[in-house]
Design a protein around this motif. Structure first.
Motif, PDB file in Angstrom:
ATOM      1  N   SER A 111     113.888  62.480 -76.081  1.00 29.29           N
ATOM      2  CA  SER A 111     113.931  63.448 -77.171  1.00 29.29           C
ATOM      3  C   SER A 111     113.795  64.858 -76.615  1.00 29.29           C
ATOM      4  O   SER A 111     114.491  65.778 -77.040  1.00 29.29           O
ATOM      5  CB  SER A 111     112.821  63.184 -78.175  1.00 29.29           C
ATOM      6  OG  SER A 111     112.910  61.873 -78.664  1.00 29.29           O
ATOM      7  N   ILE A 112     112.884  65.020 -75.645  1.00 30.03           N
ATOM      8  CA  ILE A 112     112.706  66.336 -75.027  1.00 30.03           C
ATOM      9  C   ILE A 112     114.007  66.772 -74.359  1.00 30.03           C
ATOM     10  O   ILE A 112     114.459  67.903 -74.499  1.00 30.03           O
ATOM     11  CB  ILE A 112     111.559  66.304 -73.994  1.00 30.03           C
ATOM     12  CG1 ILE A 112     110.228  66.066 -74.687  1.00 30.03           C
ATOM     13  CG2 ILE A 112     111.523  67.599 -73.206  1.00 30.03           C
ATOM     14  CD1 ILE A 112     109.071  65.911 -73.726  1.00 30.03           C
ATOM     15  N   THR A 113     114.634  65.826 -73.627  1.00 31.17           N
ATOM     16  CA  THR A 113     115.858  66.174 -72.902  1.00 31.17           C
ATOM     17  C   THR A 113     117.005  66.467 -73.854  1.00 31.17           C
ATOM     18  O   THR A 113     117.805  67.373 -73.625  1.00 31.17           O
ATOM     19  CB  THR A 113     116.247  65.026 -71.961  1.00 31.17           C
ATOM     20  OG1 THR A 113     115.111  64.676 -71.189  1.00 31.17           O
ATOM     21  CG2 THR A 113     117.367  65.434 -71.047  1.00 31.17           C
ATOM     22  N   LEU A 114     117.100  65.692 -74.949  1.00 32.07           N
ATOM     23  CA  LEU A 114     118.192  65.889 -75.907  1.00 32.07           C
ATOM     24  C   LEU A 114     118.112  67.248 -76.576  1.00 32.07           C
ATOM     25  O   LEU A 114     119.130  67.843 -76.901  1.00 32.07           O
ATOM     26  CB  LEU A 114     118.120  64.814 -76.990  1.00 32.07           C
ATOM     27  CG  LEU A 114     119.092  63.659 -76.903  1.00 32.07           C
ATOM     28  CD1 LEU A 114     118.822  62.699 -78.036  1.00 32.07           C
ATOM     29  CD2 LEU A 114     120.523  64.110 -76.932  1.00 32.07           C
ATOM     30  N   THR A 115     116.879  67.741 -76.781  1.00 28.94           N
ATOM     31  CA  THR A 115     116.728  69.031 -77.414  1.00 28.94           C
ATOM     32  C   THR A 115     117.123  70.111 -76.411  1.00 28.94           C
ATOM     33  O   THR A 115     116.484  70.239 -75.390  1.00 28.94           O
ATOM     34  CB  THR A 115     115.257  69.243 -77.823  1.00 28.94           C
ATOM     35  OG1 THR A 115     114.734  67.994 -78.233  1.00 28.94           O
ATOM     36  CG2 THR A 115     115.149  70.225 -78.938  1.00 28.94           C
ATOM     37  N   PRO A 116     118.204  70.861 -76.685  1.00 30.74           N
ATOM     38  CA  PRO A 116     118.596  71.880 -75.709  1.00 30.74           C
ATOM     39  C   PRO A 116     117.465  72.866 -75.505  1.00 30.74           C
ATOM     40  O   PRO A 116     116.734  73.192 -76.440  1.00 30.74           O
ATOM     41  CB  PRO A 116     119.800  72.549 -76.371  1.00 30.74           C
ATOM     42  CG  PRO A 116     120.317  71.543 -77.319  1.00 30.74           C
ATOM     43  CD  PRO A 116     119.130  70.795 -77.803  1.00 30.74           C
ATOM     44  N   GLY A 117     117.301  73.319 -74.267  1.00 37.49           N
ATOM     45  CA  GLY A 117     116.228  74.257 -73.980  1.00 37.49           C
ATOM     46  C   GLY A 117     115.044  73.621 -73.287  1.00 37.49           C
ATOM     47  O   GLY A 117     114.233  74.319 -72.685  1.00 37.49           O
ATOM     48  N   THR A 118     114.925  72.291 -73.377  1.00 36.06           N
ATOM     49  CA  THR A 118     113.865  71.612 -72.634  1.00 36.06           C
ATOM     50  C   THR A 118     114.438  70.353 -71.990  1.00 36.06           C
ATOM     51  O   THR A 118     115.211  69.639 -72.617  1.00 36.06           O
ATOM     52  CB  THR A 118     112.699  71.195 -73.551  1.00 36.06           C
ATOM     53  OG1 THR A 118     113.251  70.572 -74.712  1.00 36.06           O
ATOM     54  CG2 THR A 118     111.861  72.371 -73.967  1.00 36.06           C
ATOM     55  N   VAL A 119     114.096  70.106 -70.725  1.00 32.32           N
ATOM     56  CA  VAL A 119     114.555  68.913 -70.023  1.00 32.32           C
ATOM     57  C   VAL A 119     113.367  68.270 -69.327  1.00 32.32           C
ATOM     58  O   VAL A 119     112.589  68.953 -68.655  1.00 32.32           O
ATOM     59  CB  VAL A 119     115.633  69.268 -68.979  1.00 32.32           C
ATOM     60  CG1 VAL A 119     115.907  68.091 -68.069  1.00 32.32           C
ATOM     61  CG2 VAL A 119     116.918  69.699 -69.660  1.00 32.32           C
ATOM     62  N   THR A 120     113.199  66.958 -69.496  1.00 35.60           N
ATOM     63  CA  THR A 120     112.147  66.244 -68.776  1.00 35.60           C
ATOM     64  C   THR A 120     112.599  66.033 -67.338  1.00 35.60           C
ATOM     65  O   THR A 120     113.666  65.464 -67.102  1.00 35.60           O
ATOM     66  CB  THR A 120     111.902  64.866 -69.411  1.00 35.60           C
ATOM     67  OG1 THR A 120     111.854  65.020 -70.811  1.00 35.60           O
ATOM     68  CG2 THR A 120     110.625  64.263 -68.903  1.00 35.60           C
TER      69      THR A 120
END
Lengths: 157, 182, 96, 107
Positions: A111-120
């Protein structure tokens, strides 16, 4: 039970891809679905991780919220890209994750990665290393709203 | 109209990738660029209505050949040596061959000409009798899997190998399973 | 008419993605660009299928999507482990 | 054009514009990690809007169902690929260009 549901999903997938409803092709599809599940069972792929059907209920609550978040942050990142000054302030942050199971942690990390602007970048037990495009993005992630929702998603089976 | 434009744009991009592949000395980068080339090629083929060829190009070009090329890189190292001789003669040969091939296309029937020999030989029979003779709804599938069954067996082997490659790549390790040390 | 703007936009996206794939500078930049190119090629293919009136051939786009991720993972795995035959190190729970 | 087609065209065009924005970001951003964020705009909003636009045109048919599968594939596969890229880059020692502060603890 999980095997039956896996076979049924595969058969539905076959029907969607084929679009023909003659007896021969339907039988062929059913046989293929059952064979695939039989082979997958031998390869030990039909487990809660490979076919997580238990989560379908809570996914219906979580995904719409996630879609909304994705659209919002994609819009923010787009604004940053078209801004001539390119106002980015990239940071690496450690984020707490409170999920108990592997599926829960993967859901949160994805979910974090899918949200543009944050990548795990790294997903460990209890803590993720996250790269954020802006300090504000990192701060809103640290508030833990998404974390709580994923934990609820994971617990509600 | 827009289709023709899209295909022309795709072909231009493919030419750009080809030049980049030739100029690039790092073979890792070459493999990655080749994958992009395959995706562009497959899209152009699909735009030309060759769905089955597009599928094969995507599966073989972007899938299995990436894996095979990477396997080869493991054996030979990933930096290409500078060629010892100059590139003038090879370039001239490539240009002349390319021009000859382009000239040769003028001898072919026009694109999708219904009177081309290819469309008057066995194609009408496949189109009319195919579903009846083979019981397969899709004409391309009927030709590939029935009329040219043996030919396709080889192709299927390739696709099957690609599938095995996928499983090998995405396989998960069980807890307690020992990794064999090299 | 419906499809013209989106086709032009997707072609432009492909061209820009290729620019990043050419420029590099690291392997990861190229792999990222090619991954994006795969996604955009998939979308372009789906749109072209609608344009030519064959929406049922969207299966092709699905094949692209599957191969895209396989290609990316193959390149990365090779880069990290150096050999496709070996298993990556994936201990239970960890990835640190 | 029918109203439905107009809505679909708007969705397709806006999706295409987001793809272009993402690609511009891919070219403009200063280092690998920031470029990843730009690429994810293509894979989320860009791809999503284009697929929804096509679904409107396909209506309630098998083609629509395939587009849904396509969307699900992107939804599940793209973060996996992005994470794999990020992790591999991090492990190979590629340093992100951060504005001074690094590795803050959780608040």
């Amino acid at each position: 039970m999980r095997k039956v549901s896996a076979a049924v999903s595969l058969f539905v997938f076959w029907i969607l891809l084929s679009g023909y409803f003659t007896p021969f092709l339907l039988t062929a599809g059913a046989v293929s679905a059952i064979l695939v599940v039989a082979f997958a069972r031998r390869l030990e792929l039909v487990d809660p991780e490979g076919h997580p059907v238990d989560f379908s209920g809570s996914a219906l609550v979580y995904w719409p919220w996630l879609f909304k978040e994705i659209a919002k942050s994609a819009w923010d990142v787009s604004k940053i890209i078209v801004d001539p000054k390119l106002p980015i302030s990239p940071v690496l942050v450690r984020v707490r994750s409170t999920q108990a199971s592997a599926v829960g942690r993967v859901t949160y990390a994805n979910s974090i990665t899918l949200t543009p602007g944050t990548v795990t970048i790294l997903a460990g037990r209890g803590e993720f290393l996250v790269h954020a495009l802006t300090a504000e993005g990192a701060a809103s992630l640290a508030e833990g709203d998404m974390d709580r929702r994923v934990t609820r998603f994971e617990g509600a089976r | 109209m827009i289709e023709t434009g899209a295909i022309a744009a795709l072909l231009a991009m493919m030419a750009a990738v080809a030049v980049a592949v030739v100029r690039q000395r790092n073979l890792f980068a070459v493999v990655v660029l080749t994958t992009a080339y395959s995706f562009l090629m497959a899209t152009a083929l699909a735009a030309l209505d060759a769905a089955d060829v597009a599928m094969t190009e995507a599966a073989v070009g972007a899938g299995i050949s990436t894996v095979l090329l990477l396997g080869a890189l493991h054996l030979v190292g990933s930096l290409e040596m500078k060629p010892s001789a100059g590139s003038a003669v090879p370039l001239a040969i490539v240009v002349v061959t390319g021009l000859l091939v382009a000239y040769g296309t003028y001898g072919l029937p026009a694109f999708s000409d219904p009177d081309a020999p290819m469309h008057r030989h066995v194609a009408p029979r496949y189109l009319q009798e195919g579903p009846k003779e083979t019981g397969v709804p899709n004409v391309v599938t009927a030709v590939l899997a029935s009329y040219r069954g043996f030919d396709t067996l080889g192709e299927t082997t390739v696709v099957f190998t690609a599938g095995i490659g996928v499983i090998a790549l995405l396989r998960r390790r069980r807890p307690g399973e020992q990794e064999d040390k090299p | 008419m419906i499809y013209a703007p989106v086709i032009v936009a997707l072609l432009a996206t492909l061209a820009l993605g290729l620019a990043r794939a050419f420029l590099g500078p690291t392997l990861f930049d190229r792999a990222l660009a090619v991954n994006a190119i795969g996604t955009v090629a998939m979308l372009l293919l789906a749109v072209l299928e609608f344009l030519t009136g064959r929406p049922e051939y969207t299966d092709l786009a699905l094949v692209y999507g599957l191969l895209n991720i396989v290609g990316t993972i193959a390149v990365l795995k090779f880069f990290r482990v150096g050999d496709l035959g070996k298993e990556g190190t994936l201990e239970e729970g960890d990835t640190r | 054009m029918t109203p439905l087609e107009i809505v679909a065209m708007v969705l397709l065009t806006v999706g295409g514009v987001f793809c272009v924005i993402g690609a511009v970001g891919l070219v403009r951003m200063p280092d690998f990690y920031t470029r990843m964020h730009a690429a994810s705009v293509i894979e989320t909003l860009g791809a999503g809007l284009v697929l929804v636009g096509l679904m409107l045109l396909a209506g309630f048919t098998l083609a629509s169902a395939k587009l849904v599968i396509l969307g699900a594939l992107i939804f599940f596969a793209s973060p996996t690929a992005t994470h794999a890229l990020a992790k591999a880059a991090h492990e190979s020692g590629l340093e992100p260009a951060t504005g001074g502060e690094r590795e803050k603890g959780p608040e």
